[in-house]
Write a protein that holds these residues in place. Structure first.
Motif: not given
Ligand SMILES: Nc1ncnc2c1ncn2[C@@H]1O[C@H](COP(=O)(O)OP(=O)(O)O)[C@@H](O)[C@H]1O
Ligand SMILES: [Mg+2]
Length: 334
Positions: A142-143, A165-169, A191-193
């Motif tokens: 997730v970058g 991002r942690v939550m998405i991971a 970019t992260i999106q």
């Protein structure tokens, strides 16, 4: 149908207000998600997208909300009748959710490492060492630039974007059958999106993970989803495959949403939009909930709510509108 993963039938959720009053936030929500499918869920803010996902996940207990009708079948099993213990085994492993608000799903008093390990070891048969490796891999995907340091951090030591991002991971770490992503990238930079959408698509392709993608970004829907559900005032008003929805939207509300899409060459200030606002739950109009904002509304529309019905000659397409498909309405909407 053998390939149906999730089947939501006539789902209704109400919130208690005061001692005796109940207000209906979503009503008669019916849709299916097939294995490996990416379905978009769109609609203005307040239309019931988050309440729909929380209801499916059985995560209303911290609110005054209660499911008052309907069923949610995952692989044929009704999630609404599972015990608390049984539903805990489904959450995270079979269905995972990325929340609009990352802070609501991270535990403020535990280091990221501990939270991720707990989740991974609860659902996957891995040694602590392997689980930690897996957690680090997910964070990389997730970058997150400094994985080691992030694992040792508490949520408050990370920025909002990092927490997201942690939550998405975490949500993706146990390879759920279904990922419900509620405006997953709203708080992140472009970019992260893009990176996170790529990761979701990759897990969809490689593992057949189904996704319910809630977003207000119709561009993302066009790029990512094969089917789209449009909600308005707690109801599904239209459902179609992505191509049909964009090329031949049938509900005046869907047409309004699409008209809000910026087009190349059009000045941003001159965007057409839908006048008026989503009705409040306390003041729902009698008939079609969109009638007060619809320039085609007739007396029938104002008096009687239309059902969600199949569109003739369009496989899998449904619309909740008295006028959809009628020639005069089509002409008027041009
Ligand atoms: N915890 C709650 N208590 C009372 N009403 C709520 C609660 N959560 C959501 N609602 C109401 O339910 C409706 C749908 O909200 P929501 O699902 O969050 O919309 P969306 O996600 O589409 O923006 C809104 O009218 C909202 O005010
Ligand atoms: Mg929401």
């Amino acid at each position: 149908m053998a390939d149906v993963l999730l089947e939501v039938n006539h789902l209704q959720t109400q919130f208690r207000e005061g001692k005796t009053k109940r207000i209906t936030a979503i009503n008669d929500v019916t849709f299916q998600i097939r294995k490996g499918e990416i379905v978009g869920l769109v609609g203005e803010s307040g239309c019931g997208k988050s309440v729909t996902s929380l209801s499916i996940m059985r995560l209303l207990q911290d609110t005054a909300g209660e499911i008052t009708n309907g069923s949610v079948l995952l692989n044929g099993k009704n999630l609404l009748t599972l015990s608390e213990k049984e539903i805990k085994r489904v959450q995270g492993k079979q269905i995972s959710m990325i929340f609009q608000e990352p802070m609501t799903s991270l535990d403020p008093v535990l280091r990221i490492k501990k939270q991720m390990l707990e989740e991974i070891q609860l659902h996957m048969n891995l040694t602590k060492e392997k689980a930690l490796e897996h957690a680090a891999d997910m964070l990389k995907m997730v970058g997150i630039p400094d994985v080691a340091q992030t694992l040792e951090s508490y949520p408050f030591q990370l920025s909002g974007g990092m927490c997201q991002r942690v939550m998405i991971a975490m949500a993706m770490s146990c390879y759920p059958d279904l990922l419900i992503a509620d405006e997953p990238t709203t708080a992140l930079d472009v970019t992260i999106q893009a990176q996170i959408l790529d990761l979701m698509r990759e897990l969809n392709r490689k593992n057949g993970m189904s996704i319910l993608l809630i977003t207000h970004d119709l561009g993302v829907v066009a790029e990512t989803c094969s089917r789209v559900i449009v909600m308005y005032a707690g109801r599904i008003v239209e459902q179609a495959d992505v191509q049909t929805l964009f090329q031949n939207p049938r509900h005046p509300y869907t047409r309004g949403l699409l008209a809000c899409l910026p087009r190349i060459g059009r000045r941003v200030e001159s965007l057409p939009s839908i006048p008026g606002t989503v009705p409040s739950l306390n003041e729902m109009p009698e008939g079609c909930k969109f009638a007060p904002r619809c320039r085609l509304a007739t007396d029938l529309c104002r008096e009687k709510e239309p059902e969600l019905r199949d569109v003739e000659g369009c496989e899998g397409c449904q619309v909740r509108c008295w006028l959809a498909g009628q020639k005069e309405a089509k002409e008027a909407l041009k």
